[in-house]
Design a protein around this motif. Structure first.
Motif, PDB file in Angstrom:
ATOM      1  N   GLY A 293       0.818  -1.205   0.000  1.00 61.43           N
ATOM      2  CA  GLY A 293       0.000   0.000   0.000  1.00 61.43           C
ATOM      3  C   GLY A 293       0.852   1.256   0.000  1.00 61.43           C
ATOM      4  O   GLY A 293       2.081   1.201  -0.159  1.00 61.43           O
ATOM      5  N   GLU A 294       0.230   2.403   0.183  1.00 60.87           N
ATOM      6  CA  GLU A 294       0.942   3.677   0.135  1.00 60.87           C
ATOM      7  C   GLU A 294       1.787   3.928   1.381  1.00 60.87           C
ATOM      8  O   GLU A 294       2.788   4.643   1.335  1.00 60.87           O
ATOM      9  CB  GLU A 294      -0.064   4.820  -0.033  1.00 60.87           C
ATOM     10  N   ASP A 295       1.392   3.344   2.500  1.00 54.64           N
ATOM     11  CA  ASP A 295       2.115   3.551   3.761  1.00 54.64           C
ATOM     12  C   ASP A 295       3.186   2.481   3.899  1.00 54.64           C
ATOM     13  O   ASP A 295       2.966   1.408   4.467  1.00 54.64           O
ATOM     14  CB  ASP A 295       1.124   3.488   4.934  1.00 54.64           C
ATOM     15  N   LEU A 296       4.385   2.772   3.392  1.00 50.40           N
ATOM     16  CA  LEU A 296       5.455   1.779   3.343  1.00 50.40           C
ATOM     17  C   LEU A 296       6.310   1.828   4.607  1.00 50.40           C
ATOM     18  O   LEU A 296       6.515   2.903   5.184  1.00 50.40           O
ATOM     19  CB  LEU A 296       6.356   2.042   2.130  1.00 50.40           C
ATOM     20  N   PRO A 297       6.827   0.673   5.045  1.00 53.00           N
ATOM     21  CA  PRO A 297       7.812   0.672   6.133  1.00 53.00           C
ATOM     22  C   PRO A 297       9.134   1.262   5.646  1.00 53.00           C
ATOM     23  O   PRO A 297       9.288   1.579   4.461  1.00 53.00           O
ATOM     24  CB  PRO A 297       7.951  -0.811   6.484  1.00 53.00           C
ATOM     25  N   GLU A 298      10.103   1.392   6.541  1.00 52.49           N
ATOM     26  CA  GLU A 298      11.400   1.949   6.142  1.00 52.49           C
ATOM     27  C   GLU A 298      12.086   1.020   5.139  1.00 52.49           C
ATOM     28  O   GLU A 298      11.942  -0.205   5.191  1.00 52.49           O
ATOM     29  CB  GLU A 298      12.291   2.163   7.366  1.00 52.49           C
TER      30      GLU A 298
END
Length: 377
Positions: A293-298
């Motif tokens: 999705g748009e909210d990616l982890p580091e």
């Protein structure tokens, strides 16, 4: 689900002669790059594990076998292993070129990557019963070697194995070949930061490098980072291009996640292939948006620190991913790279804590080969 526990890891790269040195330089935001001169007044950016070595083919040719020995020693193996999975893209091309230039005789054995098996026997980490599997599949070779190990350990009753991937390809022939497909960068005196610029708007291609890494794996349950998922696809898209919609990379991620029993939202960190080409970075970004999705982890992308060592790059990055999981740290972005191509992928000025437990690793190669791994702690 077959799980491989990583007992130890080792690496050699332009950032350092061992994994600890490479790790320390990552934390310092170091980026290593220089130049290689070729006949005809040609000069290219390169990143050498031994500075200046590629300028003399006689000096450079022995580094392939010497590095294999160094990696074996760094793994601190106490008894012979049940299997060796050895991966490479170009093998010891420099040694072959050296013999051609010096008009020495060549035989077919020197073109056979499986002959590396003899070196492991000499180093007493293998014996006549040790299975030897060679994976000469290019820039995905390291991850594919791990995937093969994962699929074979139960079938062959393998308890311990070395998985190694290495390339020392900074030879005149390799530079000319990559130059033909616009994969090299001509040297510029005024460049202040690495020419390998993954996820930067002005990225232009990969920095040709050398080096490699190795892991010592076991089927026994131990308190160490482990490999739980693997996926690989071969789309046969194009000899050198990548489909920028990321569909093939996405498929490799989905297979790896299914193998591990996880989904995209379970991933706490991503270490990407990130070659720094316009196509590769766009394709990986699009694949991640579909999977996570748009909210990616580091995200980490180590080729911005020490370039692209072909098949050897995979295993350097696996060794560093193992280090991240053990140290609970995420290195900062290399000095001088703005990381401004995609809003969800951000620049890190400092080392940050790694508070999660799962890591997704990707790799891509010519002709549409894409592989993904899931690592957990």
């Amino acid at each position: 689900m077959t799980t491989l526990f990583i007992k130890n890891a080792a690496a050699v790269s332009p950032l350092g002669e061992n994994l600890n040195k490479i790790w320390q330089n990552l934390l310092l935001r170091e980026a290593e790059f220089g130049q290689t001169h070729l006949p005809g007044n040609k000069s290219y950016f390169s990143a050498e594990s031994k500075k200046g070595s590629s300028q003399d083919i006689n000096t450079y040719a022995p580094l392939f076998y010497n590095t294999i020995r160094n990696l074996i020693n760094a793994l601190e193996i106490t008894e012979t292993v049940d299997a060796i999975f050895f991966a490479t893209a170009v093998g010891n091309l420099a040694n072959i070129e050296n013999k051609i230039y010096s008009k020495q005789n060549l035989n077919l054995d020197e073109f056979d990557f499986t002959k590396v098996r003899e070196l492991f026997l000499e180093e007493h980490v293998a014996n006549s019963e040790t299975h030897f599997v060679c994976v000469p599949t290019g820039c995905c070779a390291g991850l594919q070697a791990i995937g093969l190990a994962k699929s074979l350990v139960d079938k062959l009753n393998i308890k311990t194995a070395i998985i190694m991937s290495i390339d020392f390809g900074l030879s005149p022939l390799a530079f000319e070949a990559f130059n033909k497909i616009n994969a090299t960068s001509e040297y510029q005196d005024d460049l202040q930061s690495s020419p390998s610029r993954p996820f930067c708007q002005d990225r232009g291609g990969f920095l040709f490098a050398d080096g490699g890494g190795a892991i010592l794996i076991t089927k026994d349950t131990i308190n160490q980072p482990k490999i739980t998922g693997y996926g690989c696809v071969s789309s046969a898209y194009h000899m050198t291009d990548i489909a920028t919609d990321g569909s093939s990379i996405r498929d490799s991620m989905q297979i790896a996640l299914a193998d591990s029993g996880l989904n995209g939202k379970d991933i706490d960190h991503i270490n990407l292939h990130a070659s720094g080409t316009q196509q590769n970075d766009e394709a990986e970004f699009n694949a991640l948006r579909e999977i996570i999705g748009e909210d990616l982890p580091e995200i980490t992308a180590f080729k911005g620190n020490h370039g692209h060592a072909l098949g050897g790059a995979n295993m350097i990055e696996i060794a560093l991913s193992w280090k991240m999981l053990k140290e609970n740290l995420i290195p900062p972005t290399p000095n001088g790279l703005p990381i401004d191509a995609y809003k969800p992928i951000i620049k890190r000025e400092e080392t940050t804590p790694f508070t999660g437990k799962t890591l997704l690793k990707t790799a891509s190669g010519f002709s549409g080969i894409h592989a993904s791994l899931i690592m957990e702690k």
